[in-house]
Design an enzyme around this catalytic site. Structure first.
Site, PDB file in Angstrom:
ATOM      1  N   ALA B  58      85.310   8.215  73.405  1.00 49.35           N
ATOM      2  CA  ALA B  58      85.143   6.880  73.971  1.00 49.35           C
ATOM      3  C   ALA B  58      83.675   6.698  74.359  1.00 49.35           C
ATOM      4  O   ALA B  58      83.329   6.725  75.529  1.00 49.35           O
ATOM      5  CB  ALA B  58      86.047   6.723  75.186  1.00 49.35           C
ATOM      6  N   GLU B  59      82.821   6.510  73.354  1.00 49.05           N
ATOM      7  CA  GLU B  59      81.383   6.538  73.645  1.00 49.05           C
ATOM      8  C   GLU B  59      80.939   5.437  74.590  1.00 49.05           C
ATOM      9  O   GLU B  59      80.135   5.671  75.484  1.00 49.05           O
ATOM     10  CB  GLU B  59      80.568   6.475  72.347  1.00 49.05           C
ATOM     11  CG  GLU B  59      80.577   7.760  71.536  1.00 49.05           C
ATOM     12  CD  GLU B  59      81.804   7.897  70.639  1.00 49.05           C
ATOM     13  OE1 GLU B  59      82.656   6.982  70.639  1.00 49.05           O
ATOM     14  OE2 GLU B  59      81.913   8.920  69.940  1.00 49.05           O
ATOM     15  N   ALA B  83      73.931  11.700  66.348  1.00 49.04           N
ATOM     16  CA  ALA B  83      73.190  10.516  66.814  1.00 49.04           C
ATOM     17  C   ALA B  83      73.811   9.212  66.356  1.00 49.04           C
ATOM     18  O   ALA B  83      73.716   8.201  67.046  1.00 49.04           O
ATOM     19  CB  ALA B  83      71.745  10.600  66.347  1.00 49.04           C
ATOM     20  N   PHE B  85      76.661   8.287  66.504  1.00 51.20           N
ATOM     21  CA  PHE B  85      77.687   7.806  67.444  1.00 51.20           C
ATOM     22  C   PHE B  85      77.080   6.997  68.591  1.00 51.20           C
ATOM     23  O   PHE B  85      77.805   6.365  69.356  1.00 51.20           O
ATOM     24  CB  PHE B  85      78.492   8.984  68.018  1.00 51.20           C
ATOM     25  CG  PHE B  85      79.107   9.887  66.990  1.00 51.20           C
ATOM     26  CD1 PHE B  85      79.285   9.457  65.676  1.00 51.20           C
ATOM     27  CD2 PHE B  85      79.509  11.170  67.312  1.00 51.20           C
ATOM     28  CE1 PHE B  85      79.845  10.300  64.713  1.00 51.20           C
ATOM     29  CE2 PHE B  85      80.069  12.015  66.363  1.00 51.20           C
ATOM     30  CZ  PHE B  85      80.233  11.579  65.058  1.00 51.20           C
ATOM     31  N   ILE B  86      75.770   7.040  68.695  1.00 52.58           N
ATOM     32  CA  ILE B  86      75.149   6.259  69.776  1.00 52.58           C
ATOM     33  C   ILE B  86      75.377   4.760  69.545  1.00 52.58           C
ATOM     34  O   ILE B  86      75.347   3.975  70.486  1.00 52.58           O
ATOM     35  CB  ILE B  86      73.640   6.569  69.936  1.00 52.58           C
ATOM     36  CG1 ILE B  86      73.155   6.172  71.336  1.00 52.58           C
ATOM     37  CG2 ILE B  86      72.818   5.882  68.855  1.00 52.58           C
ATOM     38  CD1 ILE B  86      71.717   6.570  71.644  1.00 52.58           C
ATOM     39  N   HIS B 128      76.708  10.009  59.460  1.00 50.14           N
ATOM     40  CA  HIS B 128      76.375  11.104  60.381  1.00 50.14           C
ATOM     41  C   HIS B 128      74.953  11.608  60.171  1.00 50.14           C
ATOM     42  O   HIS B 128      74.671  12.780  60.366  1.00 50.14           O
ATOM     43  CB  HIS B 128      77.354  12.275  60.208  1.00 50.14           C
ATOM     44  CG  HIS B 128      78.763  11.973  60.607  1.00 50.14           C
ATOM     45  ND1 HIS B 128      79.595  11.207  59.845  1.00 50.14           N
ATOM     46  CD2 HIS B 128      79.487  12.333  61.701  1.00 50.14           C
ATOM     47  CE1 HIS B 128      80.779  11.112  60.441  1.00 50.14           C
ATOM     48  NE2 HIS B 128      80.735  11.788  61.573  1.00 50.14           N
TER      49      HIS B 128
END
Lengths: 339, 324
Positions: B58-59, B83, B85-86, B128
């Site tokens: 749950a970023e 990174a 996922f930022i 990714h």
């Protein structure tokens, strides 16, 4: 019903509600004469914010939204510095860097105000995380509108709060309905498939309670239980406070469609104009609160008149202070990027 | 100075940060990615279980929670893992953390660190392999560090944890296997905004950050074999940026190549060459060259990935083109 509090505290709550009402009315009048940009007012929701936030103490944090004026005033902020911020003046709480959408005042427990819908939810949850990990009994209050429940940030955050049993109260002020909808028993947000909205919290295994946001006693009692639960380390609570949208909030820019509030409407039915009579009679939580105070003998009409005169002057002085205040020096735009 | 593995230095600085300051909490657990080094994190987990938080997937929720916690008395080091996922957390990183101090008129501090592993890691494909540092650089209010050696990760992270500002820690899993000297002094730290000349030279300035520093140092050795004496400048922090060190090197060598894993358009290299073009145009004896990832999503297939990647060969070729 009134909150179970001594009379002087109830009268003080009425005073704070009137501070908010006169402040927002003064702002709308000010905006009629000059372009101060878009803003959102709290009229019609005072009976939620004032009793709910009266339960907080020093060190507690509150995270509010684009509709923040009433919340911050309810915690005792200075209307003059609030209005100065709204006008972008040097004397504002944030020296003009934030404006109406981002009024922040750490000393009143408002570290930052996000105007991105749902933006405050992870932040408020994180403050509760810090209180929990630090082992202090402070609480975090996340004020949100019903629209914020449409954001993904709601689900991600409330899951964390539930799993970690964090000391937080999600107080959702659902102002999305007009009187007719409320009478028909409709409460969901207009673009939310889930109904009632409390389902969105109860699936995360926490108390989820819908209340009438214009009923100050219900607000106070429910919030008191939630705050005590949070302070005791028993986890989060979701409260949906249902209020009827003030008619003046219907236009894109707020307008005084119901006129400036006449406190005589609390004790004199003849003072209620035919237009918007239902609003004044049943939907305006502030007027209801005043009527209950009178009925229970906590105050008298003349005292309310005196309080109203004083807060009206406070709002007028705030406008004058904001207008008289200087703008920040232009090069101040480059300051405060980093601590 | 003793030689130490980068991954070990990373764990050491995290452990010391937790040890020395009760306010430091680790939120997220993939600091060392899925590499075999990840088991080293166990020493922190086992010794300080209450200081390491394992969030749900749950970023926007947990990264935002770290920001909220930073305002309420903690100094979180939040790990975003890969990174790319930022982007799931961007509303909180870019629109909240970076703005809070400014919007509050200099009242509310956000002392925290965002860690992520960026770049082309080999087989990461399009989702990714991002290098989001240029996007973050375009966001006023974030400090950005990009260590490239064991000593730098120790020194820069100590400063980041002590900083009262939100700081992005640009990391790269290919660095984890790098070994290098590291000061044993527990108080060793590197001030932000001070570049490090990783190799002295006089013929061409090569500027690089993070993993690209290691590639650039290797390229410099190959250039030396061909009689080209390259100077390698590692800014170490993008915000603040040591412009002076870059300009001084360029005024000496009169030639500039910038190696960068971001895509070409509006990447980190683009900003550095813009500064040099504005400030030192008269010093240049040759056109500036950028060695970057091409402007395509990162492909999976190894030959395709290598084709678009800023490689050692490409750095050598660019340096030769401006020195011949």
């Amino acid at each position: 019903m009134l909150p179970d509090l001594p009379g002087d505290q109830l009268v003080e709550q009425l005073r704070l509600m009137l501070v908010i009402r006169r402040f927002e009315e003064a702002l709308i009048k000010l905006a009629a004469d000059r372009d101060i940009g878009h803003f959102h007012v709290y009229i019609g929701q005072e009976a939620t914010g004032v009793p709910a936030l009266s339960l907080l103490r020093d060190g507690d944090f509150t995270f509010t939204t684009h509709r923040n004026h009433g919340h911050i005033l309810a915690r005792g902020a200075d209307p003059a510095r609030m209005l100065a911020e709204i006008l972008g003046k040097e004397t504002g709480y944030n020296r003009g860097k934030g404006g109406t959408l981002h009024i922040a005042s750490l000393e009143h427990g408002f570290p930052t105000t996000s105007a991105a819908t749902g933006g405050c939810i992870p932040l408020a949850t994180g403050a509760a995380f810090a209180f929990d990990r630090r082992g202090v009994d402070n609480v975090s209050v996340c004020l949100l509108g019903d629209g914020a429940l449409e954001e993904g940030s709601w689900h991600e955050s409330v899951n964390i709060a539930a799993l970690e049993s964090l000391p937080i109260i999600y107080l959702c002020e659902n102002n999305s309905l007009e009187a007719l909808g409320q009478k028909a028993g409709e409460y969901p947000s207009s673009t939310m498939a889930a109904a009632p909205l409390t389902d969105l919290a109860s699936i995360y295994k926490m108390p989820a309670i819908a209340i009438d946001g214009t009923d100050s006693a219900e607000v106070y009692t429910t919030m008191k239980t939630a705050v005590e639960r949070a302070r005791a380390g028993e986890g989060p609570t979701f409260i949906e406070a249902r209020t009827v949208r003030w008619p003046g909030n219907r236009p894109l820019w707020p307008q005084l469609l119901t006129g400036e509030t006449d406190v005589a409407m609390m004790w004199d039915d003849d003072a209620i104009p035919a237009e918007h009579a239902a609003w004044h009679r049943t939907n305006d939580g502030l007027l209801t609160f005043g009527r209950l105070l009178l009925a229970d003998g906590h105050t008298i009409a003349s005292q309310i008149g005196e309080i109203d005169a004083a807060v009206t002057k406070l709002a007028e002085d705030a406008v004058q202070f904001a207008l008289d205040s200087p703008y920040p020096a232009p090069e101040e735009a480059l300051a405060d990027v980093f601590a | 100075m003793t030689d130490i593995l980068y991954a070990k230095a990373l764990v050491q600085v995290l452990r010391e940060s937790v040890e020395h300051d009760d306010r430091v909490h680790l939120m997220g657990q993939y600091f060392l990615g899925l590499t075999h080094h990840r088991e080293m994190m166990a020493e922190i987990r086992d010794n300080y279980p209450e200081r390491v938080y394992y969030p749900p997937i749950a970023e926007v929720g947990y990264v935002g929670a770290a920001i909220g916690a930073a305002m309420a008395g903690l100094r979180p080091i939040v790990d975003i893992a890969t990174a790319s996922f930022i982007f799931q957390a961007f509303p909180q990183v870019v629109n909240e953390a970076a703005n809070i101090y400014y919007m509050s008129g200099g009242k509310t501090k956000v002392p925290m660190v965002f860690h992520f592993n960026q770049g082309i890691r080999g087989g990461g494909a399009a989702q990714h392999s991002h290098s989001p540092q240029a996007m973050l650089w375009n966001t006023p209010g974030l400090e950005i560090i990009a260590p490239s050696t064991p000593a730098d990760v120790l020194g820069l992270v100590r400063t980041a944890v002590a900083s009262d500002n939100p700081t992005a820690w640009v990391d790269h899993i290919k660095l984890f296997d790098v070994t290098g000297p590291a000061p044993e002094d527990a108080n060793y730290s590197i001030p932000f905004g001070v570049a490090d000349v990783k190799r002295k030279g006089s013929d061409v300035t090569l500027v690089a950050t993070s993993w690209m520093v290691q590639k650039t140092l290797a390229a410099a050795e190959r250039l030396a074999e061909q009689g080209i004496d390259a100077e390698v400048v590692d800014p170490r922090t993008l915000v603040p940026l040591d412009e002076t060190a870059i300009l001084e090197s360029v005024s000496k060598t009169r030639r500039l190549v910038v190696a960068d894993e971001c895509h070409r358009r509006c990447g980190v290299a683009a900003e550095i060459v813009a500064i040099v073009a504005e400030e030192a145009f008269g010093d240049l004896a040759a056109p500036i060259r950028r060695v970057t990832a091409d402007d395509v999503p990162v492909p999976f297939s190894p030959p395709l990935e290598e084709y678009i990647e800023p490689t050692e060969d490409k750095i050598v070729a660019a340096a030769l083109s401006v020195t011949s």
